[in-house]
Design an enzyme around this catalytic site. Structure first.
Site, PDB file in Angstrom:
ATOM      1  N   CYS A  54       5.446   9.779  -0.365  1.00  0.00           N
ATOM      2  CA  CYS A  54       4.065   9.356  -0.104  1.00  0.00           C
ATOM      3  C   CYS A  54       3.045  10.330  -0.690  1.00  0.00           C
ATOM      4  O   CYS A  54       1.899  10.383  -0.238  1.00  0.00           O
ATOM      5  CB  CYS A  54       3.836   9.153   1.387  1.00  0.00           C
ATOM      6  SG  CYS A  54       4.934   7.933   2.131  1.00  0.00           S
TER       7      CYS A  54
ATOM      8  N   GLY B 200       0.826  -1.190   0.000  1.00  0.00           N
ATOM      9  CA  GLY B 200       0.000   0.000   0.000  1.00  0.00           C
ATOM     10  C   GLY B 200       0.867   1.250   0.000  1.00  0.00           C
ATOM     11  O   GLY B 200       2.069   1.198   0.246  1.00  0.00           O
TER      12      GLY B 200
END
Length: 252
Positions: free
Chosen positions: A194, A77
């Site tokens: 991110c 993820g």
């Protein structure tokens, strides 16, 4: 009580470590190995999680080649992140069944491991709840010895100390966390970490503490991991670690 074996792998290229994780995941599903922790550091690599925005990789191909930075698409993820020397990486290969089948709890537990690892150095890190993009462990750069709840209307100079990205298959885990110990933070300019532009990235060393070498940090991690995961953790022998590299190839 859960029994876990920890392996210190040293410096490992990302592709080789990813292959080992896939072998170990299937071996754990078959019951051929028990719960396992891999501790290591990577050569410089940019990784893209599921659904990552390729535009968050800022380093062009020519620059990657000249700097020796690899790029790897992975099934964890999260968005785009960087791994490199001085960063302690932990890849748990754990069967969460039957009593820990809760992904949110698992991510929180990994976060607490990193929070407790920072605490002996006087650094109070914390989590930012209710924001999936901000998963990980954070430090307030203006008050690194205190972590207060984050308010949306209060400006804070937060920086990420530790990243988390996980994948589960039939409740067996792979990927894990990466704690910036004495990482060269300049490498994070190669990406939008991110996908976050609002906050930066920090390491223990950059917070003006003197962390030990990564193997000692890994030893400390197991002492913290054990009570959080209600487990007994023992270190593998050299022979056991050599054998783990010989696990069968994953089934196609």
């Amino acid at each position: 009580m859960r029994q876990i074996t920890a392996h210190w792998l040293g410096r490992v290229g990302y592709a080789r470590a990813h292959d080992l994780q896939e072998r170990a995941l299937e071996a754990r599903q078959r019951g051929d190995i028990g719960d396992t922790l891999f501790f290591l550091e990577h050569n410089p690599v940019i990784t893209l999680g599921r659904g990552a925005d390729a535009g968050h990789v800022l380093l062009p191909p020519q620059g990657r080649q000249s700097l020796g930075v690899e790029v790897f698409e992975t099934g964890r993820g999260g968005d785009v992140t960087f791994h490199g020397p001085g960063q302690l990486v932990c890849y748990p290969i754990l069967d969460l069944a039957p009593d820990r089948c809760d992904v949110r709890r698992y991510v929180r537990d990994l976060s607490h491991v990193m929070i407790e690892m920072a605490r002996p150095f006087g650094i109070e890190a914390g989590m930012i709840p209710d924001d999936k993009q901000l998963i990980g462990v954070w430090v307030d750069l203006d008050a690194p010895h205190v972590f207060r709840p984050v308010s949306s209307d209060e400006p804070r100079r937060l920086a990420k100390l530790g990243a988390i990205g996980v994948r589960l298959s039939r409740w067996v885990t792979m990927h894990g966390f990466a704690l910036n110990v004495h990482t060269d933070l300049s490498a994070f300019r190669y990406i939008v970490p991110c996908g976050i532009t609002k906050y930066g990235v920090v390491s223990l060393q950059a917070l003006e503490v003197n962390p030990p070498q990564l193997f000692e940090m890994a030893e400390r991690a197991t002492n913290i991991f054990a009570p959080i995961f209600e487990a007994n953790i023992g270190w593998a022998t050299l022979e056991q670690t050599e054998a783990i590299w010989s696990l069968p190839e994953p089934a196609l």
